[in-house]
Design a protein around this motif. Structure first.
Motif, PDB file in Angstrom:
ATOM      1  N   HIS A  28       0.791  -1.200   0.148  1.00  0.00           N
ATOM      2  CA  HIS A  28      -0.042  -0.086  -0.046  1.00  0.00           C
ATOM      3  C   HIS A  28       0.819   1.471  -0.007  1.00  0.00           C
ATOM      4  CE1 HIS A  28       0.895  -1.173   3.914  1.00  0.00           C
ATOM      5  NE2 HIS A  28       0.675  -0.073   4.462  1.00  0.00           N
ATOM      6  N   ALA A  75       0.681   4.042  -2.870  1.00  0.00           N
ATOM      7  CA  ALA A  75       0.400   5.558  -2.733  1.00  0.00           C
ATOM      8  C   ALA A  75       1.449   6.464  -2.988  1.00  0.00           C
ATOM      9  CB  ALA A  75       0.251   5.462  -0.897  1.00  0.00           C
ATOM     10  N   ILE A 103      -3.978  11.070  -1.142  1.00  0.00           N
ATOM     11  CA  ILE A 103      -4.090   9.822  -1.241  1.00  0.00           C
ATOM     12  C   ILE A 103      -3.989   9.156   0.209  1.00  0.00           C
ATOM     13  CG2 ILE A 103      -2.333   8.055  -2.146  1.00  0.00           C
ATOM     14  CD1 ILE A 103      -3.624   9.559  -4.517  1.00  0.00           C
ATOM     15  N   ALA A 112      -3.659   5.585   2.576  1.00  0.00           N
ATOM     16  CA  ALA A 112      -3.392   4.358   2.486  1.00  0.00           C
ATOM     17  C   ALA A 112      -3.781   3.533   3.997  1.00  0.00           C
ATOM     18  CB  ALA A 112      -1.900   4.076   2.202  1.00  0.00           C
TER      19      ALA A 112
END
Length: 243
Positions: free
Chosen positions: A30, A34, A46, A48
């Protein structure tokens, strides 16, 4: 123009349990995704999360501010609580939140609920085969700035038959050096939402550092983001004409 807010969700299990996976993705899968999404000026906030975060990473306020949810999953599908699966489902079908499922996300509860896959059964093999990803629909927005095909030197093999409903669009087809072929990029429309499944991304390979893979995911975010679509009325409706 308003920027697209993206939430990247990853189980997070492998990074906790495997030094090999941590060596490939020290910030987690992740975190890697990101990171390259933040380089795109058309994308906004953004976030995560993993399943170890509060509400398994699916808090209502975060989803409500998400235009596109990226979902990486592999072996913990059954651990995701149904209340959160239903929450994602409602945001996709009723609000138009885009959903991008990566790698083994085809077997997730949310993909099964949206597409009726039951198991999403397929052939598979961890054998470091080369994967050649062919563009099938060059005019599709997800294929923007891609070559005719691109290659990943080592990946987990998936092969047909892939037990899924017929896609609304088949964007990519993969060939593997072991001989298999696989529908590796597929699109669906469900309710107001757009769904994209993209096959590459086994946790022990550096797939998400590949420039073409990154381009696909960036393109998919822009394709899947909700538009200012008309809200359609259902249920009892008054006549539009004077009788």
């Amino acid at each position: 123009m308003r920027k697209i807010n993206v939430t990247v969700w990853n189980e997070g299990f492998h990074e906790r349990e495997s030094e090999k996976v941590r060596s490939v993705y020290p910030e987690g899968i992740h975190g890697c995704i990101a990171s390259f999404l933040k380089e795109d000026e058309e994308l906004g906030t953004i976030r995560a999360f993993t399943m170890y975060d509060e509400e398994q990473g699916f808090k209502e306020e975060d989803l409500a501010d998400t235009d596109v949810l990226i979902y990486w999953a592999h072996c913990c599908h059954g651990q995701i609580e149904d209340q959160y699966v239903n929450r994602i489902y409602n945001h996709v079908t009723k609000r138009g939140m885009g959903l991008i499922l990566l790698h083994s996300g085809h077997a997730s509860k949310i993909f099964e609920k949206l597409c009726g896959t039951q198991t999403g059964a397929l052939r598979w093999r961890e054998s470091n085969d080369k994967e050649r990803v062919w563009v099938i629909e060059p005019q599709h927005p997800i294929c923007h700035n891609l070559p005719e095909y691109f290659e990943l030197p080592a990946e987990e093999t998936y092969g047909e038959r892939f037990v899924i409903p017929t896609p609304d669009a088949l964007v990519f087809m993969s060939w593997f050096s072991g001989g298999e072929v696989f529908r590796s990029g597929i699109c669906y429309n469900r309710g107001y939402g757009k769904i994209f499944y993209f096959r590459p991304g086994h946790e022990t390979f550096p797939t998400y550092y590949d420039a073409n893979v990154q381009q696909v995911i960036k393109n998919a975010c822009k394709w899947a983001a909700p538009t200012n679509f008309p809200k359609m009325q259902t249920g009892w409706t008054a006549s539009l004409e004077n009788k």
